[in-house]
Design an enzyme around this catalytic site. Structure first.
Site, PDB file in Angstrom:
ATOM      1  N   ASN A   1       0.829  -1.199   0.000  1.00  0.00           N
ATOM      2  CA  ASN A   1       0.000   0.000   0.000  1.00  0.00           C
ATOM      3  C   ASN A   1       0.866   1.253   0.000  1.00  0.00           C
ATOM      4  OD1 ASN A   1       0.532  -0.906   2.754  1.00  0.00           O
ATOM      5  ND2 ASN A   1      -0.887   0.668   3.474  1.00  0.00           N
TER       6      ASN A   1
ATOM      7  N   GLU B   1       0.250   5.277   0.795  1.00  0.00           N
ATOM      8  CA  GLU B   1      -0.659   6.318   1.268  1.00  0.00           C
ATOM      9  C   GLU B   1      -0.273   7.679   0.696  1.00  0.00           C
ATOM     10  OE1 GLU B   1      -1.937   4.381   5.544  1.00  0.00           O
ATOM     11  OE2 GLU B   1      -0.624   6.136   5.559  1.00  0.00           O
TER      12      GLU B   1
ATOM     13  N   CYS C   1      -4.161   0.638  -2.491  1.00  0.00           N
ATOM     14  CA  CYS C   1      -3.961  -0.591  -1.721  1.00  0.00           C
ATOM     15  C   CYS C   1      -2.936  -1.516  -2.386  1.00  0.00           C
ATOM     16  CB  CYS C   1      -5.285  -1.332  -1.580  1.00  0.00           C
ATOM     17  SG  CYS C   1      -6.570  -0.388  -0.747  1.00  0.00           S
TER      18      CYS C   1
ATOM     19  N   GLU D   1      -3.157  -4.698  -2.982  1.00  0.00           N
ATOM     20  CA  GLU D   1      -3.749  -5.622  -3.938  1.00  0.00           C
ATOM     21  C   GLU D   1      -3.842  -5.005  -5.332  1.00  0.00           C
ATOM     22  OE1 GLU D   1      -6.020  -6.226   0.025  1.00  0.00           O
ATOM     23  OE2 GLU D   1      -4.917  -4.627  -0.990  1.00  0.00           O
TER      24      GLU D   1
ATOM     25  N   CYS E   1     -10.425  -4.469   0.517  1.00  0.00           N
ATOM     26  CA  CYS E   1     -11.530  -3.516   0.517  1.00  0.00           C
ATOM     27  C   CYS E   1     -12.417  -3.764  -0.709  1.00  0.00           C
ATOM     28  CB  CYS E   1     -11.008  -2.085   0.524  1.00  0.00           C
ATOM     29  SG  CYS E   1     -10.243  -1.546  -1.031  1.00  0.00           S
TER      30      CYS E   1
ATOM     31  N   CYS F   1     -10.776  -2.970  -4.114  1.00  0.00           N
ATOM     32  CA  CYS F   1      -9.832  -3.998  -4.568  1.00  0.00           C
ATOM     33  C   CYS F   1     -10.567  -5.234  -5.069  1.00  0.00           C
ATOM     34  CB  CYS F   1      -8.871  -4.377  -3.442  1.00  0.00           C
ATOM     35  SG  CYS F   1      -7.646  -3.098  -3.110  1.00  0.00           S
TER      36      CYS F   1
END
Length: 128
Positions: free
Chosen positions: A44, A46, A55, A57, A87, A90
């Site tokens: 990930n 940010e 993310c 994934e 999430c 994703c």
């Protein structure tokens, strides 16, 4: 746990080390297994504008697609002490490429296995 699942766990754990999470300190690593046998890693990333955070994934998936891979077998996700599912964003992005296995690992190496169709049973699709 199969040898392949052990490898995916180890690589997801390794990928987590590269995560950039200065705001949440919630680091995630992912290892995506393509049909070709190639494994793509993601972590990930940010951003101060939280909506721009991406993310692990999706990063792994976007790397794979950008290199020509389109069919996937499994993705291992490692977020530290407890297993955490992807999430909704994703799951929706992964569903575009089929119903692959999702392996959610914790820090002890225990895991649960899901299919995308189990976590997102009504995925949005234009074709099918």
């Amino acid at each position: 746990m199969s040898a392949q699942e052990q490898e995916l766990f180890a690589l997801a754990k390794e990928a987590r080390e590269s995560a950039y999470a200065p705001y949440s300190d919630f680091k995630v690593g992912a290892a995506l297994l393509g049909e070709s046998g190639t494994i793509y890693l993601g972590c990930n990333v940010e951003n101060a504008s939280f909506g721009l955070t991406v993310c692990a994934e999706r990063i792994a998936l976007f790397k794979a697609v950008s290199e020509g891979e389109r069919v996937f077998k499994a993705i291992a996700i490692y977020a530290g002490s407890k297993s955490v599912p992807p999430c909704g964003a994703c799951l929706q992005v992964m569903a575009e490429f089929g119903d692959l296995d999702i392996l959610l690992f914790d820090s002890k190496g225990s895991y649960v296995k899901w299919r995308i169709s189990e976590l997102l049973p009504q995925a949005f699709r234009l074709n099918g």
